[in-house]
Structures are given as structure tokens and as C-alpha cells.
Motif scaffolding. Structure first.
Motif, short mmCIF file in Angstrom:
data_model
loop_
_atom_site.label_atom_id
_atom_site.label_comp_id
_atom_site.label_asym_id
_atom_site.label_seq_id
_atom_site.Cartn_x
_atom_site.Cartn_y
_atom_site.Cartn_z
N ALA A 181 0.87 -1.21 -0.05
CA ALA A 181 -0.09 -0.04 -0.02
C ALA A 181 0.82 1.40 -0.11
CB ALA A 181 -1.02 -0.26 1.29
N ILE A 182 2.02 1.10 0.74
CA ILE A 182 2.97 2.30 0.67
C ILE A 182 3.48 2.58 -0.55
CG2 ILE A 182 5.00 3.17 1.64
CD1 ILE A 182 4.18 1.82 4.42
N ARG A 183 3.98 1.58 -1.33
CA ARG A 183 4.66 1.79 -2.63
C ARG A 183 3.51 2.32 -3.56
NH1 ARG A 183 7.94 -2.76 -1.63
NH2 ARG A 183 6.20 -4.27 -1.61
N ALA A 184 2.30 1.79 -3.58
CA ALA A 184 1.35 2.33 -4.51
C ALA A 184 0.83 3.78 -3.91
CB ALA A 184 -0.22 1.61 -4.25
N ASP A 185 0.78 4.19 -2.58
CA ASP A 185 0.47 5.33 -2.20
C ASP A 185 1.68 6.56 -2.67
OD1 ASP A 185 -1.87 4.84 -1.32
OD2 ASP A 185 -1.31 4.61 0.65
N ILE A 186 2.67 6.08 -2.85
CA ILE A 186 3.83 7.03 -2.92
C ILE A 186 3.72 7.16 -4.50
CG2 ILE A 186 6.44 7.07 -3.56
CD1 ILE A 186 6.85 5.30 -0.93
N ALA A 187 3.53 6.18 -5.28
CA ALA A 187 3.40 6.34 -6.87
C ALA A 187 2.23 7.31 -7.09
CB ALA A 187 3.26 5.03 -7.50
N ARG A 188 1.03 7.41 -6.58
CA ARG A 188 0.05 7.78 -6.57
C ARG A 188 0.31 9.57 -6.24
NH1 ARG A 188 -3.74 5.42 -3.49
NH2 ARG A 188 -3.48 3.59 -4.61
N SER A 189 1.24 9.54 -4.89
CA SER A 189 1.31 11.04 -4.54
C SER A 189 2.30 11.89 -5.58
CB SER A 189 1.93 10.99 -3.21
OG SER A 189 2.33 12.12 -2.93
N LEU A 190 3.34 10.98 -6.08
CA LEU A 190 4.05 11.86 -6.96
C LEU A 190 3.56 11.84 -8.28
CD1 LEU A 190 7.23 9.75 -5.91
CD2 LEU A 190 7.16 12.17 -6.19
N THR A 191 2.80 10.96 -8.86
CA THR A 191 2.02 11.31 -10.11
C THR A 191 1.22 12.67 -9.99
OG1 THR A 191 1.98 9.03 -10.36
CG2 THR A 191 0.66 10.42 -11.85
N ALA A 192 0.63 12.64 -8.85
CA ALA A 192 -0.35 13.96 -8.63
C ALA A 192 0.45 15.33 -8.68
CB ALA A 192 -1.24 13.69 -7.37
N ALA A 193 1.84 15.12 -7.89
CA ALA A 193 2.54 16.29 -7.67
C ALA A 193 3.34 16.66 -9.05
CB ALA A 193 3.54 16.36 -6.82
N GLY A 194 3.18 15.74 -10.37
CA GLY A 194 3.68 16.09 -11.53
C GLY A 194 4.98 15.20 -11.72
N TYR A 195 5.01 14.16 -11.13
CA TYR A 195 6.25 13.25 -11.37
C TYR A 195 5.65 12.00 -11.54
CZ TYR A 195 8.71 16.91 -8.66
OH TYR A 195 9.36 18.03 -8.27
N PRO A 196 5.39 11.52 -13.03
CA PRO A 196 4.69 10.18 -13.23
C PRO A 196 5.65 9.20 -13.51
CG PRO A 196 4.88 11.76 -15.21
CD PRO A 196 5.55 12.42 -14.30
N ASP A 197 7.02 9.46 -13.64
CA ASP A 197 7.87 8.21 -13.73
C ASP A 197 8.49 7.87 -12.10
OD1 ASP A 197 7.40 7.82 -16.18
OD2 ASP A 197 8.94 9.41 -16.94
N VAL A 198 7.83 6.99 -11.58
CA VAL A 198 8.39 6.51 -10.35
C VAL A 198 9.07 5.15 -10.13
CG1 VAL A 198 7.47 6.72 -7.95
CG2 VAL A 198 6.62 8.11 -9.48
N GLU A 199 10.11 5.24 -9.45
CA GLU A 199 10.68 3.85 -9.01
C GLU A 199 10.92 3.84 -7.79
OE1 GLU A 199 13.98 2.82 -11.79
OE2 GLU A 199 14.79 1.75 -10.11
N VAL A 200 9.99 2.79 -7.14
CA VAL A 200 10.32 2.67 -5.61
C VAL A 200 11.04 1.32 -5.38
CG1 VAL A 200 9.20 2.38 -3.42
CG2 VAL A 200 8.09 3.68 -5.21
N ARG A 201 12.02 1.57 -4.43
CA ARG A 201 13.23 0.46 -4.24
C ARG A 201 12.97 0.30 -2.62
NH1 ARG A 201 18.96 0.54 -3.71
NH2 ARG A 201 18.75 2.51 -3.11
N THR A 202 13.13 -0.94 -2.29
CA THR A 202 13.02 -1.35 -1.10
C THR A 202 14.19 -1.85 -0.55
OG1 THR A 202 10.73 -2.13 -1.44
CG2 THR A 202 11.74 -2.92 0.94
N VAL A 203 14.73 -1.28 0.69
CA VAL A 203 16.29 -1.68 1.13
C VAL A 203 15.99 -2.23 2.63
CG1 VAL A 203 17.85 -0.11 -0.01
CG2 VAL A 203 16.76 0.62 2.07
#
Lengths: 154, 239
Positions: A54-76
Motif C-alpha cells: 500500500a505504501i508503494r502504491a501511495d507513493i506512486a500516486r502522490s508523486l504522479t499527482a505532484a507532476g512526477y509520473p515516472d516513479v521507481e520505488v526501491r525497498t532496502v
């Protein structure tokens, strides 16, 4: 315009809904590449934390809404998350919502008991080491008799 | 370098232990314990995912992309392909069985992960470092209950001793690949049994083994049938 960092940082934790992933220390890094791609690095609180998807999806959604459609979420995984990364602001928000924040790991074991987030009494007892989510334990205040959640030291 | 088989042994131990513990959900003797056992199972499931994902990546690298993913490893392997120790697959038993098994298994995982966290394989070290912190809580929980049950009523003592006697022979298999860890494990487990007024069993000749080679007890097939049924009935389903 919202910066990429601010857009990722405002994502609310799906289980502790009063704090953001930045407050929790789950958000580790946000980098903007020359081609516009935003790389976000997060770390799980517990290995089996079911909130990560859910966090990964929310990050992508929030960044897309702010004008950053290309998002890559990495887990360490390393360095492993610790409750010491929860910010002072995050601790204050948790306490205000009735969840006792974790004491610092530097405290000796016997002093690691929380105070009641409702009445402030130090007269508390542990009901169960495991609470409603992996990161919490369940306590009861002997002063005001209210049960409360406590983010346990990790 | 870590091999696929080594990672499967680690991941399958966590996966099968999680599956057995999850059987307690809605069946624990009290609500708090229900939540605790489910949380511990969830920790183990998370560890299993990380370990099986690593095994899958290694396998795919070796087969130039033709290998299986973590879901295929968990849900589509047959019994003989699982590498878990037999201790983890034994039937749920009673509450004493569950907590004594947790004591034996978590105390082993604690030593194991401490060693792997300091090891040369960076990806494995990161997983082990993360899991170490969780396992410390599992050990703590198991100790608390072993003391309560062992040094409790006549009935709880009888059942806890029966669990210790029944499970002890299965602990030898845990140390087959890393015999040097058993000394630290004994140093952790023996004082708990003593304080719980439970007898430490003799190290007998009955030492069941075979899990690491895919040889399992008759209970394993039933466990897999339940664990894999949904995925096999609805391949690729998502929600």
C-alpha cells in the motif's frame, strides 16, 4: 510546485494513520534523475509488514499527482529499521492520537516502559507484547484504567 | 557464495513454521495470545518471502531467466522439493507444543541469523540483520510461556514436559549444517527448561532427519495441500 521529496514524504502510513512515512523513518531517500524519473527508497518496519504494498502504491500516486509520473520505488533492508528513526514530530503525533511512542534504545531496559498517552501516568502495565500490528504492544494504565497501544522498541 | 538449496532451507523453515503457527489464528487460549501468534507467524512469513525471493533470483540467474518466482517456490513445489527441517512441519499439537516448539526454533534462528548477519553474503546479511530483531521478541515470548506452563499447574507442567520430550529429538536436524551453533542454543534453552522445572531430555539415538534433502514426515503433505490449495485452484489469481 511540490518537490518530489515533499510529495513522497506526505504519504500517510496505512496502519498508523496519524504519521507519515517520513515521520516513521520508513522513507530513506528520494532522488530525481536527469530524465525526470524519481527514485524513492523505503525500508520496512518489520519483515512481514503488510503495509508495504500500500505504501508503494501511495507513493506512486502522490508523486504522479505532484507532476512526477515516472516513479521507481526501491525497498532496502539494511541498515535495518529502528524505532530510533521516528522523528520527534512523529512521536508527538502518535502520543496525541493515544499511542505511546517508543522510548529511545539508549535507555536501560527497565526504563523503557511508556507513560500513559492519555493521563501521563507512569503507572502502566503490559497486557500483551504483541498488539494490533507487528510494531505495537498492548498496555493498560493503572491510573486512568485505559488500555493503549505502544510502539515497541526495535 | 550462498546456494539456492541453502536459501530454500532457510526460507522453507520460516514458511512452514509460519503456516503451522497461523493455524492458531482464532484458536488461541486467549485473545492477546491469538494476536501474538498471528504476529509472530507474520514475521516468519515476511522472512520467508525475502529468503525465497533471493532463492528465486539466484535460480533465475543460473538458468538465464528461466527459473521460478517466490510464489512458484512457495505454492507450486511438491513435498520432496521442500527443504525445511521436520521440526517445523510437525502437527500443531496443543498450546504447550506450539510454545515449546517456538522456544526451540526461535532460539536456533537467533543464533543462525546472528551468524548470517555478520557473513560475507550482503543480501543474506541484510535479511538476517532485519530478522534478528524480530526473532529476539519471539524468543522472549516463548521463554515467558515456557516458564508459565512448566512452572504452572500440574496439568500445564505435564503437557509442557510432554512437548519438550516429543520435540527434543527433532532439534538435532536444525544443527546438521551448522553444528557449532548447538552449544549457544543449549546455553539459551537449558536454563529456561531448568527454571520452568522441566527436565532436559537425554540426547538419545532417535534423531529424525531428511528434511534438508526433501524427505518429510507424513504430516507435510497435508500441510502443503492446505497451504497451496488456493493458488493451485486459481493460478495467477489476484485481488
Amino acid at each position: 510546485m511540490t518537490t518530489a521529496f515533499a510529495a513522497a514524504a506526505r504519504v500517510v502510513d496505512p496502519e498508523l494513520r496519524v504519521v507519515t512515512i517520513a515521520d516513521l523513518g520508513v522513507l530513506r531517500e528520494v532522488e530525481e534523475e536527469a530524465d525526470g524519473t524519481v527514485r524513492v527508497t523505503i525500508t520496512p518496519t518489520y519483515s512481514g509488514c503488510p503495509a508495504m504494498d500500500a505504501i508503494r502504491a501511495d507513493i506512486a500516486r502522490s508523486l504522479t499527482a505532484a507532476g512526477y509520473p515516472d516513479v521507481e520505488v526501491r525497498t532496502v533492508l539494511s541498515p535495518a529499521w529502528t524505532t530510533d528513526w521516528i522523528t520527534d514530530e512523529g512521536r508527538a503525533k502518535l502520543a496525541a492520537a493515544g499511542t505511546a511512542p517508543p522510548p529511545p534504545r539508549s535507555l536501560p531496559l527497565l526504563q523503557r516502559t511508556p507513560v500513559c498517552p492519555r493521563c501521563g501516568s507512569p503507572e502502566v502495565e503490559e497486557i500483551s507484547r504483541f498488539g494490533s500490528t507487528a510494531c505495537k504492544s498492548l498496555w493498560r494504565c493503572r491510573g486512568c484504567a485505559e488500555p493503549f497501544d505502544h510502539v515497541k522498541v526495535l | 557464495m550462498t546456494t539456492v538449496d541453502e536459501l530454500l532451507a532457510l526460507g522453507d523453515d520460516a514458511l512452514i513454521a509460519a503456516q503451522r503457527l497461523a493455524e492458531w489464528t482464532t484458536r488461541a487460549p486467549e485473545l492477546e495470545e491469538d494476536v501474538a501468534l498471528a504476529n509472530i507467524a507474520l514475521d516468519l512469513l515476511g522472512q520467508a518471502r525475502m529468503l525465497l525471493s533471493y532463492a528465486a533470483d539466484l535460480e533465475r540467474a543460473g538458468l538465464e531467466g528461466a527459473g521460478r518466482d517466490e510464489d512458484a517456490l512457495a505454492y507450486l513445489r511438491g513435498e520432496r522439493e521442500f527443504r525445511n527441517a521436520q521440526l517445523t512441519e510437525l502437527p500443531r499439537g496443543d498450546f504447550a507444543d506450539a510454545l515449546v516448539r517456538m522456544l526451540f526454533f526461535a532460539a536456533y534462528q537467533r543464533e543462525l541469523y546472528a551468524e548470517l548477519a555478520a557473513g560475507p553474503d550482503e543480501r543474506l546479511a541484510a535479511i538476517a540483520g532485519k530478522a534478528s530483531k524480530e526473532v529476539a521478541y519471539h524468543v522472549d515470548h516463548a521463554i515467558m510461556w515456557t516458564l508459565r506452563l512448566g512452572d504452572g499447574t500440574d496439568e500445564s507442567h505435564r503437557r509442557a514436559q510432554a512437548a519438550v520430550d516429543r520435540l527434543w529429538p527433532y532439534t538435532f536436524e536444525l544443527f546438521e549444517d551448522r553444528p557449532h551453533l548447538r552449544e549457544a542454543w543449549l546455553a539459551a534453552v537449558e536454563p529456561v527448561l531448568a527454571e520452568a522445572t522441566l527436565d532436559r531430555p537425554e540426547d538419545g539415538r532417535f534423531r529424525p532427519t531428511g528434511g534438508r534433502k526433501g524427505v518429510h514426515t507424513e504430516h507435510m503433505g497435508y500441510l502443503l495441500a492446505e497451504m497451496q490449495s488456493l493458488h493451485r485452484a486459481h493460478p495467477g489469481a489476484s485481488w
